[in-house]
Design an enzyme around this catalytic site. Structure first.
Site, PDB file in Angstrom:
ATOM      1  N   ASP A  12       0.808  -1.226   0.000  1.00  0.00           N
ATOM      2  CA  ASP A  12       0.000   0.000   0.000  1.00  0.00           C
ATOM      3  C   ASP A  12       0.838   1.272   0.000  1.00  0.00           C
ATOM      4  O   ASP A  12       0.437   2.301   0.541  1.00  0.00           O
ATOM      5  CB  ASP A  12      -0.968   0.016   1.211  1.00  0.00           C
ATOM      6  CG  ASP A  12      -1.883  -1.196   1.207  1.00  0.00           C
ATOM      7  OD1 ASP A  12      -2.231  -1.665   0.114  1.00  0.00           O
ATOM      8  OD2 ASP A  12      -2.232  -1.679   2.302  1.00  0.00           O
ATOM      9  N   LYS A  15       1.722   2.203  -5.173  1.00  0.00           N
ATOM     10  CA  LYS A  15       2.244   1.680  -6.448  1.00  0.00           C
ATOM     11  C   LYS A  15       1.319   2.014  -7.624  1.00  0.00           C
ATOM     12  O   LYS A  15       1.774   2.439  -8.683  1.00  0.00           O
ATOM     13  CB  LYS A  15       2.417   0.150  -6.350  1.00  0.00           C
ATOM     14  CG  LYS A  15       3.407  -0.272  -5.265  1.00  0.00           C
ATOM     15  CD  LYS A  15       3.434  -1.780  -5.103  1.00  0.00           C
ATOM     16  CE  LYS A  15       2.231  -2.361  -4.412  1.00  0.00           C
ATOM     17  NZ  LYS A  15       2.067  -2.016  -2.989  1.00  0.00           N
ATOM     18  N   GLY A  39      -4.645  -4.146  -3.811  1.00  0.00           N
ATOM     19  CA  GLY A  39      -5.633  -3.094  -4.048  1.00  0.00           C
ATOM     20  C   GLY A  39      -4.842  -1.856  -4.405  1.00  0.00           C
ATOM     21  O   GLY A  39      -4.190  -1.275  -3.545  1.00  0.00           O
ATOM     22  N   HIS A  40      -4.823  -1.508  -5.686  1.00  0.00           N
ATOM     23  CA  HIS A  40      -4.015  -0.382  -6.158  1.00  0.00           C
ATOM     24  C   HIS A  40      -4.945   0.768  -6.548  1.00  0.00           C
ATOM     25  O   HIS A  40      -5.772   0.626  -7.441  1.00  0.00           O
ATOM     26  CB  HIS A  40      -3.150  -0.814  -7.349  1.00  0.00           C
ATOM     27  CG  HIS A  40      -2.129  -1.845  -6.978  1.00  0.00           C
ATOM     28  ND1 HIS A  40      -1.252  -2.392  -7.883  1.00  0.00           N
ATOM     29  CD2 HIS A  40      -1.837  -2.416  -5.785  1.00  0.00           C
ATOM     30  CE1 HIS A  40      -0.470  -3.268  -7.253  1.00  0.00           C
ATOM     31  NE2 HIS A  40      -0.813  -3.304  -5.980  1.00  0.00           N
ATOM     32  N   GLN A 223       1.911  -5.964  -3.392  1.00  0.00           N
ATOM     33  CA  GLN A 223       2.380  -6.106  -2.008  1.00  0.00           C
ATOM     34  C   GLN A 223       3.665  -5.287  -1.825  1.00  0.00           C
ATOM     35  O   GLN A 223       3.807  -4.268  -2.462  1.00  0.00           O
ATOM     36  CB  GLN A 223       2.586  -7.581  -1.634  1.00  0.00           C
ATOM     37  CG  GLN A 223       1.285  -8.382  -1.499  1.00  0.00           C
ATOM     38  CD  GLN A 223       0.674  -8.778  -2.825  1.00  0.00           C
ATOM     39  OE1 GLN A 223       1.323  -9.398  -3.636  1.00  0.00           O
ATOM     40  NE2 GLN A 223      -0.574  -8.427  -3.033  1.00  0.00           N
TER      41      GLN A 223
HETATM   42  P1  GDP Z   1      -0.797   0.410  -3.555  1.00  0.00           P
HETATM   43  O1  GDP Z   1      -1.425  -0.867  -3.108  1.00  0.00           O
HETATM   44  O2  GDP Z   1       0.671   0.438  -3.342  1.00  0.00           O
HETATM   45  O3  GDP Z   1      -1.159   0.792  -4.966  1.00  0.00           O
HETATM   46  O4  GDP Z   1      -1.401   1.534  -2.601  1.00  0.00           O
HETATM   47  P2  GDP Z   1      -2.942   1.686  -2.130  1.00  0.00           P
HETATM   48  O5  GDP Z   1      -3.731   2.214  -3.270  1.00  0.00           O
HETATM   49  O6  GDP Z   1      -3.431   0.454  -1.478  1.00  0.00           O
HETATM   50  O7  GDP Z   1      -2.799   2.741  -0.969  1.00  0.00           O
HETATM   51  C1  GDP Z   1      -2.311   4.003  -1.187  1.00  0.00           C
HETATM   52  C2  GDP Z   1      -3.395   5.021  -0.778  1.00  0.00           C
HETATM   53  O8  GDP Z   1      -2.833   6.297  -0.639  1.00  0.00           O
HETATM   54  C3  GDP Z   1      -4.492   5.171  -1.806  1.00  0.00           C
HETATM   55  O9  GDP Z   1      -5.690   5.472  -1.164  1.00  0.00           O
HETATM   56  C4  GDP Z   1      -4.011   6.361  -2.642  1.00  0.00           C
HETATM   57  O10 GDP Z   1      -5.077   7.056  -3.270  1.00  0.00           O
HETATM   58  C5  GDP Z   1      -3.374   7.190  -1.589  1.00  0.00           C
HETATM   59  N1  GDP Z   1      -2.230   8.012  -2.024  1.00  0.00           N
HETATM   60  C6  GDP Z   1      -1.270   7.732  -2.943  1.00  0.00           C
HETATM   61  N2  GDP Z   1      -0.332   8.699  -2.947  1.00  0.00           N
HETATM   62  C7  GDP Z   1      -0.696   9.595  -2.010  1.00  0.00           C
HETATM   63  C8  GDP Z   1      -0.113  10.799  -1.516  1.00  0.00           C
HETATM   64  O11 GDP Z   1       0.942  11.240  -1.921  1.00  0.00           O
HETATM   65  N3  GDP Z   1      -0.795  11.439  -0.508  1.00  0.00           N
HETATM   66  C9  GDP Z   1      -1.961  10.983   0.006  1.00  0.00           C
HETATM   67  N4  GDP Z   1      -2.535  11.672   0.967  1.00  0.00           N
HETATM   68  N5  GDP Z   1      -2.530   9.860  -0.441  1.00  0.00           N
HETATM   69  C10 GDP Z   1      -1.901   9.154  -1.426  1.00  0.00           C
HETATM   70  P1  IMO Z   2      -0.957  -4.107  -2.288  1.00  0.00           P
HETATM   71  O1  IMO Z   2      -0.540  -4.639  -3.640  1.00  0.00           O
HETATM   72  C1  IMO Z   2      -0.960  -4.626   2.050  1.00  0.00           C
HETATM   73  C2  IMO Z   2      -0.949  -8.746   3.525  1.00  0.00           C
HETATM   74  C3  IMO Z   2      -2.191  -9.219   4.243  1.00  0.00           C
HETATM   75  C4  IMO Z   2      -1.579 -10.233   5.187  1.00  0.00           C
HETATM   76  C5  IMO Z   2      -0.475 -10.861   4.348  1.00  0.00           C
HETATM   77  C6  IMO Z   2      -0.864 -12.178   3.685  1.00  0.00           C
HETATM   78  O2  IMO Z   2      -2.260  -3.381  -2.310  1.00  0.00           O
HETATM   79  O3  IMO Z   2       0.153  -3.345  -1.662  1.00  0.00           O
HETATM   80  P2  IMO Z   2      -2.438 -12.806   1.636  1.00  0.00           P
HETATM   81  O4  IMO Z   2      -3.889 -12.554   1.402  1.00  0.00           O
HETATM   82  O5  IMO Z   2      -1.546 -12.247   0.585  1.00  0.00           O
HETATM   83  O6  IMO Z   2      -2.142 -14.255   1.898  1.00  0.00           O
HETATM   84  O7  IMO Z   2      -2.116 -12.037   3.015  1.00  0.00           O
HETATM   85  O8  IMO Z   2      -0.149  -9.905   3.358  1.00  0.00           O
HETATM   86  N1  IMO Z   2      -1.199  -8.196   2.172  1.00  0.00           N
HETATM   87  C7  IMO Z   2      -1.159  -6.905   1.876  1.00  0.00           C
HETATM   88  N2  IMO Z   2      -0.968  -5.818   2.676  1.00  0.00           N
HETATM   89  N3  IMO Z   2      -1.101  -4.466   0.711  1.00  0.00           N
HETATM   90  C8  IMO Z   2      -1.261  -5.532  -0.099  1.00  0.00           C
HETATM   91  O9  IMO Z   2      -1.267  -5.431  -1.438  1.00  0.00           O
HETATM   92  C9  IMO Z   2      -1.336  -6.823   0.481  1.00  0.00           C
HETATM   93  N4  IMO Z   2      -1.515  -8.068  -0.003  1.00  0.00           N
HETATM   94  C10 IMO Z   2      -1.421  -8.901   1.039  1.00  0.00           C
HETATM   95  O10 IMO Z   2      -2.826  -8.155   4.913  1.00  0.00           O
HETATM   96  O11 IMO Z   2      -0.953  -9.569   6.264  1.00  0.00           O
HETATM   97 MG    MG Z   3      -2.923  -1.553  -1.785  1.00  0.00          MG
END
Ligand code: GDP
Ligand code: IMO
Ligand code: MG
Length: 423
Positions: A12, A15, A39-40, A223
């Site tokens: 998270d 990416k 979840g991107h 991840q």
């Molecule tokens: P990913 O899994 O690495 O793609 O990241 P996620 O989407 O799960 O989580 C990142 C969260 O931070 C999302 O809700 C984005 O919309 C948000 N986000 C990304 N860059 C920024 C930033 O620079 N500032 C803030 N406040 N939110 C951001």
């Molecule tokens: P993105 O791509 C954050 C964590 C789960 C759990 C562990 C194992 O959005 O960054 P799994 O379902 O893969 O067997 O769970 O990994 N986990 C993540 N945490 N971002 C993710 O993906 C994750 N994908 C799995 O919360 O601790």
């Molecule tokens: Mg994510």
């Protein structure tokens, strides 16, 4: 050349946002591991999208996107994602290709995921419940069902896998709701029909031919490095190689084809699920990070655990991944903080170490912090590094010195536009 973008923390990091921002520079965007546990999130033009299995390169022009062999796919969730995108006017047929060697997540894999977690009791991983672990277990146990299997005697193969899973579940004493399973199977097979409307390819040939033809490829990690099956905080990890080397095995591309390695991290740190997190905060500062950063899981909605940046873990990730370019996300979340802390070493059983240790059991690791002044300035509207406050520049220089790599991009908000290039 093939560039790779990887999360350096526990996932998270942002990416999805950065892949979308970088996509105009590339011709092909590929996912190489993970599945709908990811979840991107992407935000642009006042709209927000969350992608799970589909690469984040689908919104910038007609770029080709590939789901590689290292990915695990749930047809039901795939269809839901495709339909959501279609409803918002994004038609992907023709520009999304799927590897025949990608493994399928069966409805019974999800049940096995739940059964494994229940069996672990208090020691549970806190998985996303998407069947990731059992699917990769079947893959390495040489029992997997692959996308290519859809093309031949699929129903028969499916039944054999299902029966094997049901007998495992029964051995574990896990009671299966037959009606619910039948319903899930119906949705799953509809998902398989949806999958079939996309081109199945031998992606290793396709990707290498694109490279041969001089096309630029960006690989999107899922991840984060600290969730890697080999180098993460085992056993509290996911079941795939999330590190740079995973891009090679997850696409069939040789290591010498890799160009830049983008390592992406938050200005602080978060984690979802169980497992050690040395810099975790349980106080109002942690809560402020959660509130300001909307730190709730994009897949499960769980509150993310929050804490200060961990340079012991980050240095380790930079080393394992061979990061060439750093990207710092969500600095705006710290905009109003008076002081910023950064963990520069751990004290493990009384011994100070800067190297990430074998075991970081919760409670036994004491983080050693350096304190820096906060910038206390709203940076969300800034467009160039010339506007950065002095204290923010100081934080960037400090991190670059500690990590030995330049921070080339700074993100100051979730929108595509809130991205500042440096150097
Ligand atoms: P990913 O899994 O690495 O793609 O990241 P996620 O989407 O799960 O989580 C990142 C969260 O931070 C999302 O809700 C984005 O919309 C948000 N986000 C990304 N860059 C920024 C930033 O620079 N500032 C803030 N406040 N939110 C951001
Ligand atoms: P993105 O791509 C954050 C964590 C789960 C759990 C562990 C194992 O959005 O960054 P799994 O379902 O893969 O067997 O769970 O990994 N986990 C993540 N945490 N971002 C993710 O993906 C994750 N994908 C799995 O919360 O601790
Ligand atoms: Mg994510």
């Amino acid at each position: 050349m093939m560039d790779v973008l990887l999360g350096l923390q526990w996932g998270d990091e942002g990416k999805g946002k950065v892949v979308d921002v970088l996509t105009p520079d590339y011709e092909l965007i590929c996912r190489f591991q993970g599945g709908p546990n990811a979840g991107h999130t992407l935000e642009f033009e006042n709209k927000k999208y969350v992608l799970r299995s589909i690469p984040s390169g689908i919104f910038q022009g007609d770029k080709v996107n590939v789901i590689g062999n290292g990915v695990v796919l749930d047809p039901a969730l795939f269809q839901a994602e495709i339909e959501q995108l279609a409803a918002s006017g994004h038609q992907l047929t023709g520009r999304l290709k799927i590897s025949r060697k990608a493994h399928l997540i069966l409805p019974t894999h999800r049940l096995l995921d739940a059964a494994n977690e229940a069996a672990k009791g208090a020691g549970k991983i806190g998985t996303t419940g998407k069947g990731i672990g059992p699917t990769y277990t079947d893959k390495t146990g040489r029992n997997g069902l692959r996308v290519g299997d859809i093309e031949c005697n699929f129903q028969e193969k499916y039944e054999a896998h299902k029966q094997r899973h049901l007998s495992m579940l029964s051995q574990m004493g896990f009671s299966v709701d037959a009606a619910k399973l039948a319903e899930d199977e119906k949705t799953w097979f509809e998902g398989v029909e949806c999958l079939k409307t996309f081109e199945f390819i031998d992606s290793e040939h396709f990707v290498n031919k694109q490279l041969q033809a001089g096309k630029k490829i960006l690989c999107e990690g899922a991840q984060g490095t600290m969730l890697d099956i080999d180098f993460g905080s085992y056993p509290f990890v996911t079941s795939s190689n999330t590190i740079c080397a995973g891009a090679c095995t997850g696409l069939g591309v040789a290591p010498n084809r890799i160009g830049k390695v983008y390592g992406i991290f938050k200005a602080y740190c978060t984690r979802v699920g169980s497992g050690p997190f040395p810099t975790e905060l349980f106080d109002e500062t942690g809560q402020a990070m959660r509130d300001n950063g909307h730190e709730y899981g994009s897949v499960t909605g769980r509150p993310r655990r929050c804490g200060w940046i961990d340079l012991v873990a980050l240095r380790y990730a930079v080393m394992i991944d061979g990061v060439t370019d750093l990207i710092m996300m969500k600095s705006d979340v710290l905009d109003q903080f008076e002081t910023i802390k950064a963990c520069v070493a751990y004290k493990v059983n009384g011994v100070v170490t800067e190297d990430f240790p074998y075991d970081i059991d919760e409670g036994e690791v004491e983080p050693i912090y350096t304190e820096l002044p906060g910038w206390q300035t709203d940076m969300t509207h800034m467009k160039s590094e010339d506007e950065f406050p002095e204290e923010f520049n100081q934080y960037l220089s400090f991190l670059e010195d500690e990590l030995g790599v330049r921070i080339k991009i700074v993100s100051v908000g979730p929108d595509r536009e809130q991205t500042i290039q440096r150097y």
